[in-house]
Design a protein around this motif. Structure first.
Motif, PDB file in Angstrom:
ATOM      1  N   ASN A   1      -4.540  -1.605   0.703  1.00 53.69           N
ATOM      2  CA  ASN A   1      -4.341  -0.227   0.247  1.00 53.69           C
ATOM      3  C   ASN A   1      -3.921  -0.195  -1.219  1.00 53.69           C
ATOM      4  O   ASN A   1      -4.436   0.573  -2.026  1.00 53.69           O
ATOM      5  CB  ASN A   1      -3.260   0.404   1.130  1.00 53.69           C
TER       6      ASN A   1
ATOM      7  N   PRO B   1       4.195   8.165   3.918  1.00 56.34           N
ATOM      8  CA  PRO B   1       4.570   6.763   4.149  1.00 56.34           C
ATOM      9  C   PRO B   1       5.910   6.422   3.492  1.00 56.34           C
ATOM     10  O   PRO B   1       6.736   5.719   4.082  1.00 56.34           O
ATOM     11  CB  PRO B   1       3.427   5.982   3.501  1.00 56.34           C
ATOM     12  N   ALA B   2       6.153   6.955   2.308  1.00 53.13           N
ATOM     13  CA  ALA B   2       7.429   6.666   1.640  1.00 53.13           C
ATOM     14  C   ALA B   2       8.598   7.171   2.480  1.00 53.13           C
ATOM     15  O   ALA B   2       9.627   6.509   2.605  1.00 53.13           O
ATOM     16  CB  ALA B   2       7.446   7.318   0.261  1.00 53.13           C
TER      17      ALA B   2
ATOM     18  N   TYR C   1       4.983   3.524  -2.447  1.00 53.87           N
ATOM     19  CA  TYR C   1       4.148   4.622  -1.931  1.00 53.87           C
ATOM     20  C   TYR C   1       4.445   5.921  -2.681  1.00 53.87           C
ATOM     21  O   TYR C   1       3.564   6.717  -2.952  1.00 53.87           O
ATOM     22  CB  TYR C   1       4.398   4.828  -0.431  1.00 53.87           C
TER      23      TYR C   1
ATOM     24  N   THR D   1      -2.996   7.478   3.024  1.00 54.01           N
ATOM     25  CA  THR D   1      -1.860   7.809   3.870  1.00 54.01           C
ATOM     26  C   THR D   1      -1.930   7.157   5.247  1.00 54.01           C
ATOM     27  O   THR D   1      -0.939   6.631   5.743  1.00 54.01           O
ATOM     28  CB  THR D   1      -1.778   9.325   4.039  1.00 54.01           C
TER      29      THR D   1
ATOM     30  N   GLY E   1      -1.015   3.748   5.261  1.00 57.83           N
ATOM     31  CA  GLY E   1       0.425   3.709   5.065  1.00 57.83           C
ATOM     32  C   GLY E   1       1.170   3.861   6.388  1.00 57.83           C
ATOM     33  O   GLY E   1       2.123   3.143   6.666  1.00 57.83           O
TER      34      GLY E   1
ATOM     35  N   PHE F   1      -1.102  -3.034   3.682  1.00 60.40           N
ATOM     36  CA  PHE F   1      -0.509  -2.634   2.406  1.00 60.40           C
ATOM     37  C   PHE F   1      -1.266  -3.230   1.227  1.00 60.40           C
ATOM     38  O   PHE F   1      -1.635  -2.532   0.286  1.00 60.40           O
ATOM     39  CB  PHE F   1       0.957  -3.056   2.355  1.00 60.40           C
TER      40      PHE F   1
ATOM     41  N   MET G   1      -2.375   6.435  -2.822  1.00 55.52           N
ATOM     42  CA  MET G   1      -2.664   5.436  -1.797  1.00 55.52           C
ATOM     43  C   MET G   1      -3.088   6.165  -0.539  1.00 55.52           C
ATOM     44  O   MET G   1      -2.732   7.329  -0.320  1.00 55.52           O
ATOM     45  CB  MET G   1      -1.430   4.579  -1.529  1.00 55.52           C
TER      46      MET G   1
END
Ligand code: HEM
Ligand SMILES: [Cu+2]
Ligand SMILES: [Cu+2]
Lengths: 585, 469
Positions: free
Chosen positions: A514, A374-375, A432, A445, A448, A511, A443
């Motif tokens: 999460n 996600p990042a 993330y 995924t 995400g 978000f 977190m």
């Protein structure tokens, strides 16, 4: 320096409230910023309802806003107040205090190999000033006349004269006080960051081996330290004009049936002072996001960041130039056209280092082996928004063109894409990516993924069409547009934009859920989940005072040895000594 | 309503519980770590980037086709140049936009993670980096040069025979002023603003009228202060106490409020004077002018009185200002022509706008003419342009018989900012002359009736606002 961190018992208060530990302070900043962000998003949904469907009644507005939305229709003054506070919170509280406060605090000591910030005490003060400034800003929404309503730039005389609009009364005073506290927080934080980076780097961590995150945080902190004091002076002079009968910004004013006893001041002076901070401020917002994405992109593309030196150089270039472009916000104030030309020139110069950065990101992806965490998704999204939004800056920087689009929705589109979306994407990428470091858990995924795709589609869905609304001549900060038929069919876009805004806001629940759920129930993190080179991943998952249980790590190389053919593994932590004969950066 | 909120809250909770179940399930079912992104997921996200790119481009083109004109065609000389410059810049940024976004999304899709691949180790390449430093620099140099050329043309000095028009802003409407036969605007001063002299134009009558008005206001506030019941009673009681006291020291109490208290006495006939004042107070208390104020309100009145007196001083300074016997500046205001609601301009003639503002910053925005300039209290600003298309021709071009040019406010200035507009009519010189001859000259009349124009347009504004609510 003691090798062993001291393990004395701590009370709840000293551990969670008045903590001096940079990791805890970072979490405090983050949670405060998320709360402020939720408020700012809700405010924007409220006024987007009015813009999408002007005059229609929405029960939810009356529920939340009470007398500011009688019968479910937003009041005209309340509309301006919401816009103003939305902008203020987003720019200052979420993307300045929140973004720098969270990640500079978390990463500077961890990535340079320091046990903590240079001054833990000042660091704690920085958070608490931020906290109280946030509280005051929120409280200002509940004052009798409503919150400050003159736009986030609060230009006088509008903001100086209580008789000019209800929001220029108590609400405005609180805004100014909140801002002063905010600046104190930024200065305490900024000085601390710079001093820490310069003095507390571990053995082997030369400036040219610093991760780009740290470079970005340092340039950001320097910009803040040099420009925020100017904002304070602007704000203090404004307070004096409001309360003590001075006339720094006021001249020849007749209002409320009365000729005021003011001559000789200039409203334009305020704008010079404000934008002297204001433009660096947009980079204070943006640069940390760029730093975060540099780190995330290199790690997940499993490639060195392309052109490290050029990246550092362009950070410094952007930082320097950002101090000499503020006049591009003032092309239509009656400024001398020649002076305008100078600002056109300097502003467009910034496009060069910006272009270098964009191309370097893209080349980093080229022939990479990209893991879409996600990042990583958010970082790639950031590159897209940075380019798309930066390009329209070229139009705005061209004074001849700015005359026609200044203060229209075109500007709103521009700065939301280049600053709003990019910086929020960078911040989310950071959350993330470093969540395991902050909370020791992962977190989810899949959530995400869902979060990213909703956010980028809705983000562009909201802001991209605004270019067309603006170019057709629709001014910003308008309560409604139905009185102008020259706008014609462009206004059909308004309900569409608002719909995207609502879906996008709801999508943030992916978000929020999460984030808060994972703090308690997320999968336990391993020490180095992303197989990253930087030092923070050599610390234990469990937080300890002083960061490393044993002695401080020693650094032998830069942070970007990913997929280095000399090594078998596809990553080489900075603590790995050079192989015999290896040439290390 | 309450029910609805409850419903939303319950639904939200249910959603959260469901989500958490899915969440837990996804962890335990897959039995693998969050950071291990499967190849399928990587391929999916890469593919989604491509899909997103296509959707993005398609929507862009649709928007461009449907809404891509710059509102209306440019109706001024420099406007046409601005639009050409805009086209040029837009062309460049479109190209860069497509190239860069395509590379970004395409690379993302192409190089998704596969276990059997290794990324290419390449840390920098001076040649490449030089290329993308130099090319943008060259392109920007061209953009700057072209942009500044247009900028210089539009901001140069207006020609000698340009028509001069003043646009005056206040919360929340516009007023236009033409200089009249002598071609010169009269001086203006914000201290002279009265209902009949909305722009504060300096003429002898204007000064006199402003003085009269301020005197009336001062008298009124003074009366309110003097007839404040509490203070009258207190003064009466104080005098009485003093008379009984027989000490004969000077009456203090409220003489600091001064006006109308001249009954306060010398020692000689002090007692008499005090008694007279008492009688006066008793008389005053019976009049219907008596009013009751809180202490705060009373102080506010005193403040107001102070400010009014300062204002009177400033007007007197204007009156006494010595122009070395040259009073033309005062006279040239007499024939100025003031219009509200709409203003007219002849087509093809250069016009130089002078902007002034009464209260806060506004911005005179004329989108069809690609013109904008802030109006700043205390700091006059200017902008010149040459209208090239009459309202009638534009109506034909747009096939919209209702079309009108507008002047908008484009700097937030308060609650009705969004509706602060004025119609602009561009017409032939003859039509313009005819219209102009119908506009009366500016004269401040003695007496209190407001000029009709002002009233009418104020009414119109409040109507449109209520209608729009
Ligand atoms: C890259 C990061 C950037 C950020 C964060 C950013 C942010 C902003 C913000 C917040 C505004 C405020 C508009 C307002 O409230 O009136 C703005 C306006 C403006 N930006 Fe940017 N900008 C960025 C890049 C650029 C670039 C690359 C250029 C030029 C090449 C540029 C040129 C301008 C100009 C000229 C304005 C003034 C427009 C107006 O007021 O009419 N910006 N920008
Ligand atoms: Cu700027
Ligand atoms: Cu306005």
């Amino acid at each position: 320096m003691g090798a062993q961190a001291h393990h004395h018992e701590e009370s709840f208060v000293s551990k969670y409230v008045f903590s001096h530990d940079h990791k805890m302070i970072s979490k405090q900043f983050l949670v405060t910023a998320i709360v402020m962000g939720v408020v700012a998003v809700m405010l924007s949904v409220f006024f987007r309802l009015q813009l999408g469907w002007p005059g229609e009644s929405f029960a939810i507005l009356e529920t939340f806003l009470g007398k500011w939305a009688p019968g479910g229709v937003l009041d005209r003054n309340a509309y301006l107040a919401l816009v103003t506070i939305h902008g203020t919170i987003m720019v200052f509280f979420v993307l300045t205090g929140g973004l720098s406060g969270t990640f500079s605090n978390l990463l500077i000591p961890l990535q340079i190999g320091a046990r903590d910030m240079a001054s833990g005490f000042l660091n704690m003060l920085s958070y608490w000033f931020f906290f109280f400034s946030s509280v005051i800003m929120i409280l200002s929404l509940f004052t009798e006349g409503g919150a400050a309503s003159g736009g986030w730039t609060v230009y006088p005389p509008l903001s100086a004269l209580p008789q000019a609009m209800p929001g220029s009364g108590m609400g405005m005073t609180l805004w100014l006080i909140s801002m002063v506290l905010f600046v104190v927080s930024s200065l305490l934080g900024g000085l601390n960051y710079v001093v820490t980076i310069i003095n507390l780097r571990t053995k082997g961590m030369s400036m040219t081996r610093l991760p780009l995150t740290i470079w970005a945080f340092m340039v950001t902190a320097i910009l803040g330290v040099l420009s925020f004091p100017v904002l304070v002076s602007a704000v203090v002079l404004l307070l004096m004009d409001r309360t003590m009968g001075t006339a720094f910004y006021l001249s020849d004013i007749f209002i409320g049936g009365e000729a005021l006893d003011v001559t000789g001041g200039s409203p334009i002076l305020y704008q010079h002072l404000f934008w002297f901070l204001g433009h660096p401020e947009v980079y204070i917002v943006l640069l940390p996001a760029l730093g975060i994405s540099s780190e995330v992109i290199a790690t997940n593309a499993r490639k060195p960041i392309f052109g490290y030196k050029a990246m550092v150089g362009s950070l410094l270039g952007i930082g320097f130039l950002s101090f000499i472009v503020w006049g591009h916000h003032m092309f239509v104030t009656g400024m001398n056209p020649f002076l305008g030309s100078v600002f056109v020139f300097t502003t467009l110069l910034i496009a060069i280092p910006s272009a270098v950065k964009a191309f370097n990101y893209i080349t980093t992806l080229w022939q990479g082996n990209i893991r879409f965490t996600p990042a990583m998704l958010f970082s790639i999204g950031l590159v897209s928004t940075f380019v798309t939004g930066g390009l329209t800056g070229i139009i705005l920087a061209d004074s001849a063109l700015d005359v026609n689009v200044h203060d229209t929705y075109f500007v709103v589109a521009h700065f939301h894409i280049v600053m709003g979306m990019s910086a929020i994407f960078g911040m989310l990428a950071g959350i993330y990516h470093w969540f395991p470091k902050m909370f020791g858990r992962m977190m989810n995924t899949k959530l995400g993924f869902a979060h990213f795709w909703v956010t980028i589609v809705c983000g562009y869905g909201v802001f991209f069409p605004m270019h067309f609304v603006g170019i057709a001549g629709a001014p910003r900060r308008y309560y409604e547009y139905s009185n102008f038929d020259f706008l014609g069919s462009v206004m059909d876009l308004q309900p569409l934009i608002s719909t995207f805004a609502i879906i996008g806001a709801i999508g943030q629940l992916f978000f929020l859920f999460n984030f808060f759920y994972s703090i308690f129930y997320g999968q336990k993190s391993v020490q180095n989940p992303w197989m990253s080179n930087t030092l923070e991943w050599t610390t234990p998952v469990r937080h300890v005072h002083g960061n490393w249980d044993g002695p401080l790590p020693e650094v032998h190389r830069w942070a970007y040895d990913y997929s280095n053919p000399v090594h078998d593994a596809d990553f080489v932590p900075q603590t790995t000594p050079a192989l015999s004969g290896e040439e290390v950066h | 309503m309450k029910l609805l909120i409850l419903l939303v809250v319950v639904l939200g909770l249910v959603a959260a519980v469901q989500l958490s179940k899915v969440y837990q399930l996804s962890i335990s079912l897959r039995g693998k770590r969050e950071e291990d992104i499967s190849e399928a997921d990587n391929r999916l996200n890469g593919g989604l980037f491509l899909a997103f790119m296509v959707a993005f481009y398609v929507s862009f083109v649709v928007l461009l086709v449907k809404y891509g004109s710059y509102g209306t065609p440019p109706a001024s000389e420099h406007g046409a140049a601005v639009d050409r410059l805009m086209d040029f810049n837009m062309a460049i940024i479109f190209v860069v936009f497509f190239i860069v976004n395509t590379l970004l999304f395409w690379f993302s899709a192409k190089y998704y993670h596969r276990a059997d691949r290794k990324a290419r180790f390449i840390a920098h390449d001076n040649r490449l980096e030089l290329i993308w430093t130099v090319i943008p620099s060259v392109v920007l140099a061209i953009i700057i040069a072209y942009g500044l050329q247009t900028w210089n043309e539009m901001t140069g000095e207006a020609s000698e025979d340009a028509l001069r028009v003043e646009l005056y802003s206040k919360q929340f409407d516009w007023t236009a002023r033409y200089p009249g036969a002598d071609g010169e605007f009269g001086q203006a001063n914000y201290n002279l603003i009265t209902p009949m002299n909305a722009l504060g134009i300096v003429t002898e009558e204007g000064v006199a009228a402003a003085l009269t008005e301020i005197e009336e206001k001062i008298a009124k506030v003074e009366e309110e202060i003097n007839y404040e019941k509490g203070h009258l009673l207190a003064e009466w009681a104080a005098i009485e106490a003093e008379l009984h006291d027989d000490h004969g020291h000077d009456g203090h109490g409220h003489d600091d409020h001064g006006h109308g208290h001249d009954a306060h006495a010398d020692h000689g006939d002090g007692k008499q004077a005090l008694e007279a004042r008492m009688a006066e107070i008793e008389h005053m208390l019976e009049s219907d002018k008596v009013n009751i104020l809180t202490e705060a309100a009373y102080e506010a009145k005193e403040d107001k009185l102070y400010r009014l007196i300062r204002h009177r001083q400033r007007i007197q300074e204007i009156r006494n200002f010595d122009f070395d016997g040259e009073l033309t500046a005062w006279e040239s205001g007499m024939d100025d022509q003031i219009v509200k609601g709409e203003f007219h301009l002849p087509v093809g003639r250069e016009v130089e706008f002078v902007f002034r503002s009464r209260d806060v910053i506004h911005s005179a925005y004329m989108p069809q003419f690609r013109a904008q300039m802030n109006t700043v209290p205390g700091v006059p600003t200017r902008f010149k342009m040459t209208p090239t298309i009459t309202t009638d021709s534009m109506r034909t071009v747009l096939e919209n018989p209702e079309f009108d040019y507008v002047l908008l406010c484009n700097k937030v200035c308060g609650a009705a900012h969004f509706n602060m507009q004025m119609k602009i009519v561009i017409e032939s010189q003859e039509a313009y002359d005819a219209w102009m001859s119908e506009q009366g000259e500016f004269i401040v009349k003695e007496g209190s009736e407001e000029p009709e124009m002002e009233q009418a347009s104020e009414q119109k504004e409040s109507q449109t606002i209520t209608a729009s609510l």
